[in-house]
Design a protein around this motif. Structure first.
Motif, PDB file in Angstrom:
ATOM      1  N   LEU A  18     -27.881  34.109 -62.394  1.00 39.92           N
ATOM      2  CA  LEU A  18     -26.998  35.237 -62.097  1.00 39.92           C
ATOM      3  C   LEU A  18     -25.917  35.325 -63.156  1.00 39.92           C
ATOM      4  O   LEU A  18     -25.305  34.314 -63.503  1.00 39.92           O
ATOM      5  CB  LEU A  18     -26.362  35.039 -60.720  1.00 39.92           C
ATOM      6  N   ALA A  32     -31.347  35.467 -54.103  1.00 42.29           N
ATOM      7  CA  ALA A  32     -31.310  34.317 -55.001  1.00 42.29           C
ATOM      8  C   ALA A  32     -32.704  33.734 -55.202  1.00 42.29           C
ATOM      9  O   ALA A  32     -33.016  33.178 -56.262  1.00 42.29           O
ATOM     10  CB  ALA A  32     -30.365  33.258 -54.443  1.00 42.29           C
ATOM     11  N   VAL A  81     -25.252  30.088 -62.849  1.00 46.45           N
ATOM     12  CA  VAL A  81     -24.399  31.264 -62.680  1.00 46.45           C
ATOM     13  C   VAL A  81     -23.425  31.305 -63.848  1.00 46.45           C
ATOM     14  O   VAL A  81     -22.841  30.280 -64.216  1.00 46.45           O
ATOM     15  CB  VAL A  81     -23.616  31.223 -61.352  1.00 46.45           C
ATOM     16  N   LYS A  94     -28.656  27.325 -58.581  1.00 42.81           N
ATOM     17  CA  LYS A  94     -29.163  28.056 -59.741  1.00 42.81           C
ATOM     18  C   LYS A  94     -28.020  28.375 -60.710  1.00 42.81           C
ATOM     19  O   LYS A  94     -26.859  28.470 -60.316  1.00 42.81           O
ATOM     20  CB  LYS A  94     -29.870  29.332 -59.286  1.00 42.81           C
ATOM     21  N   PHE A 151     -26.743  32.020 -54.662  1.00 43.58           N
ATOM     22  CA  PHE A 151     -27.102  31.412 -55.938  1.00 43.58           C
ATOM     23  C   PHE A 151     -26.465  30.031 -56.083  1.00 43.58           C
ATOM     24  O   PHE A 151     -27.117  29.079 -56.537  1.00 43.58           O
ATOM     25  CB  PHE A 151     -26.685  32.311 -57.104  1.00 43.58           C
TER      26      PHE A 151
END
Length: 283
Positions: free
Chosen positions: A104, A98, A138, A136, A131
């Motif tokens: 992602l 990650a 996704v 972050k 992740f």
């Protein structure tokens, strides 16, 4: 974008890649061993979904295949993607972290032959959890949401989707494709079911929707098209697909920096929504 080495959905992979690349993002692919991935050829070509598919001279005639398989735009995107260096030479799942990437994207696919290795991978489940833990962005579509649902937050011991709103492949869409497929592909009646119910389990217990819902904090956190949506029929009948210029058939759910969608017919809209998240326009 981690992929199984075979049987991912070509539309969900290629259209997402094409849209995100066109928006200026670099998409990195990875497979279990680093071998180039191949999507489900039945979905890509539409051949193998009609009862006459195995008859010499008739295999190219598509009826159900023309409805259920990838459309012309998706096939063109897939052909373009296959020539991309990142797709031809993917990385391996085990080398991903990650910390090394900004976001992602989890595509789906339904054919058990190749998809189970992807959905059941401890390596990928840990990656997904990392992740989410890092906050972050996704995105997940179709069975990709199932991979997210199976990914456990080490701090809570619960699914990373616990406490979030999401959609996925719905039981309505999965069941409809399964029923049609049992007619058109009668020699392989469970082609559309990645997992089947055990004796005594109710119908749909092992559907994507049911398993994802069991991972959530509340059943109502699972989202589907509201019955009072003026475009309900267009969004749920499994025939209309979104395009680069028409979002009306699509249904995408965003919960902060997490975006989800149901099936290939939502992928253009999912990619555009995810692009806006990546750009910080949606938080």
């Amino acid at each position: 974008m981690p992929l199984p080495e075979r049987d991912s959905d070509p539309t969900e992979v290629a259209v997402a890649w094409q849209a995100l690349t066109a928006a200026g993002h670099e998409v990195v692919f990875a497979t279990a061993t680093g071998a180039s991935a191949a999507s489900d050829e039945i979905m890509l070509t539409g051949r193998g979904l009609d009862p006459w598919s195995g008859i010499p001279g008739l295999g190219s005639l598509r009826l159900l295949g023309g409805i259920l398989g990838a459309n012309a735009d998706a096939r063109a995107a897939y052909d373009q993607m296959r020539r991309a260096p990142a797709f031809a030479a993917p990385r391996t799942w085990s080398t991903l972290s990650a910390a090394a990437y900004d976001a992602l994207f989890l595509p789906g696919g339904h054919r058990a032959r190749g998809m189970r290795a992807y959905l059941e991978s401890d390596v990928l489940q840990r990656l997904v959890a990392a992740f989410f833990a890092a906050g972050k962005p996704v995105a997940a579509i179709c069975h990709g949401v199932l991979l997210a649902a199976r990914s456990i937050d080490l701090q809570t011991g619960r699914s990373v989707l616990f406490g979030r709103r999401t959609t996925s492949l719905t039981w309505q869409l999965e069941r409809a494709a399964w029923r049609i497929g049992r007619i058109g592909r009668f020699w392989d009646p469970n082609y559309y079911r990645t997992y089947r119910e055990a004796p005594g389990e109710p119908a749909g217990f092992m559907s994507v929707q049911a398993e994802v819902t069991r991972a959530l904090a509340r059943p109502e956190d699972y989202c589907d098209v509201p019955r009072d949506d003026p475009l309900y029929r267009r969004k749920t009948d499994g025939r209309a697909r979104d395009t680069s210029t028409d979002e009306t058939p699509a249904f995408v759910v965003r919960d902060g920096r997490y975006c989800s969608a149901r099936w290939p017919g939502d992928v253009h809209t999912l990619a555009r929504t995810f692009d806006r998240v990546l750009r910080g326009e949606l938080t």
